[in-house]
Design an enzyme around this catalytic site. Structure first.
Site, short mmCIF file in Angstrom:
data_model
loop_
_atom_site.label_atom_id
_atom_site.label_comp_id
_atom_site.label_asym_id
_atom_site.label_seq_id
_atom_site.Cartn_x
_atom_site.Cartn_y
_atom_site.Cartn_z
CD GLU A 1 -7.23 52.95 -26.06
OE1 GLU A 1 -6.83 51.75 -25.72
OE2 GLU A 1 -7.57 53.19 -24.78
CE1 TYR B 1 -12.79 46.37 -34.36
CE2 TYR B 1 -11.57 48.40 -34.39
CZ TYR B 1 -11.20 47.02 -34.88
OH TYR B 1 -10.73 46.13 -33.69
C1 LIG Z 1 -9.02 43.27 -38.59
C2 LIG Z 1 -9.17 41.76 -39.04
C3 LIG Z 1 -9.72 41.22 -37.71
C4 LIG Z 1 -10.98 41.80 -39.66
O1 LIG Z 1 -10.95 40.33 -39.64
P1 LIG Z 1 -11.48 40.17 -41.25
O2 LIG Z 1 -12.08 38.08 -40.15
O3 LIG Z 1 -11.00 39.88 -42.41
O4 LIG Z 1 -12.70 41.03 -41.72
P2 LIG Z 1 -14.46 40.62 -42.37
O5 LIG Z 1 -13.83 39.11 -43.19
O6 LIG Z 1 -15.27 40.35 -41.05
O7 LIG Z 1 -14.37 42.23 -42.79
C5 LIG Z 1 -15.52 42.72 -42.67
C6 LIG Z 1 -15.46 44.64 -43.60
O8 LIG Z 1 -14.52 45.20 -42.61
C7 LIG Z 1 -13.55 45.78 -43.40
N1 LIG Z 1 -12.27 45.96 -43.74
C8 LIG Z 1 -11.70 44.04 -43.00
N2 LIG Z 1 -10.37 44.38 -43.27
C9 LIG Z 1 -10.25 45.61 -43.98
C10 LIG Z 1 -9.19 45.84 -45.49
N3 LIG Z 1 -8.21 44.75 -45.24
N4 LIG Z 1 -9.15 46.58 -46.12
C11 LIG Z 1 -10.32 47.08 -46.17
N5 LIG Z 1 -11.46 46.92 -45.67
C12 LIG Z 1 -11.49 45.57 -44.55
C13 LIG Z 1 -14.93 45.47 -44.10
O9 LIG Z 1 -15.72 46.78 -44.39
C14 LIG Z 1 -14.91 44.11 -44.19
O10 LIG Z 1 -16.11 43.35 -45.12
P3 LIG Z 1 -16.01 43.62 -46.95
O11 LIG Z 1 -15.08 42.36 -46.84
O12 LIG Z 1 -17.64 42.81 -47.41
O13 LIG Z 1 -15.57 44.54 -47.20
C15 LIG Z 1 -8.19 41.02 -39.41
O14 LIG Z 1 -7.64 41.82 -40.87
C16 LIG Z 1 -6.91 40.55 -38.71
O15 LIG Z 1 -6.58 39.93 -37.67
N6 LIG Z 1 -5.83 41.56 -38.88
C17 LIG Z 1 -4.69 41.94 -37.41
C18 LIG Z 1 -5.33 42.02 -36.42
C19 LIG Z 1 -5.68 43.28 -36.45
O16 LIG Z 1 -4.92 44.80 -36.60
N7 LIG Z 1 -6.81 44.06 -34.94
C20 LIG Z 1 -6.89 44.82 -34.72
C21 LIG Z 1 -6.52 45.36 -33.86
S1 LIG Z 1 -7.36 47.37 -33.11
#
Ligand SMILES: CC(C)(COP(=O)(O)OP(=O)(O)OC[C@H]1O[C@@H](n2cnc3c(N)ncnc32)[C@H](O)[C@@H]1OP(=O)(O)O)[C@@H](O)C(=O)NCCC(=O)NCCS
Length: 152
Positions: A106, A118
């Protein structure tokens, strides 16, 4: 991609995990929640490390043949370097090797970055749970990845 390695979460990792959690989750988990997850035989938690610094974590539960993703966060300083994707890929590969067939999670409907991550991994949006999150009554998007055994 940032140079990092992925390892199972250990009890000594919890202070660093809590710091990332507090910067990442509008309703952060408590220390006790993480501690009890580490003693839950259904639960699997990973951390990502750059050198000795913990920069992210994720976790899931095995429910029969379904992997339920429970939490994932990357330190804000290390986001958009592929660490979130790498954590999820490692977690799904481990789950596949345990024989799990599908995965669900979720996510807040406004969390477009996580939803994009995702979708990149093959999850699809399947349902909405209205006003699911107690802190702000935000909707949850329910996502499923059905074909885990076919993923490379
Ligand atoms: C969601 C989260 C875990 C992603 O981690 P991350 O290490 O930044 O993600 P990645 O660098 O591996 O990103 C992979 C892909 O996801 C997508 N993505 C990740 N963050 C994004 C953002 N802020 N906006 C748009 N696309 C995004 C992109 O497609 C990205 O690929 P790209 O960088 O080549 O465009 C991080 O933003 C986070 O910790 N957020 C706060 C906690 C959270 O929301 N957890 C999820 C709860 S369901």
């Amino acid at each position: 991609m940032a140079k990092h390695r992925v390892a199972p979460m250990a009890a000594e990792d919890i202070p660093a995990v809590l710091e990332i959690e507090s910067k990442s989750n509008p309703a952060p988990w408590s220390e006790n929640s993480f501690r009890s997850e580490l003693t839950n035989s259904q639960a699997h938690y990973l951390v990502a490390k750059v050198g000795e610094r913990i920069v992210g974590f994720c976790g899931c539960w095995d429910v029969i043949d379904e992997v339920h993703v429970t939490n994932i966060a990357v330190d804000p300083e290390f986001r958009r370097h592929g660490i979130g994707r790498s954590l999820m890929e490692n977690m799904l590969a481990d789950a596949k090797s345990r024989g799990m067939r599908c995965s669900t999670l979720e996510v807040r409907s406004g969390n477009l970055g996580a939803i994009a991550l995702y979708e990149q991994l093959g999850y699809s949006r399947c349902a909405i749970r209205k006003a699911y999150y107690p802190n702000n009554r935000e909707d949850a998007v329910v996502m499923w990845l059905y074909n885990l055994q076919d993923q490379t």
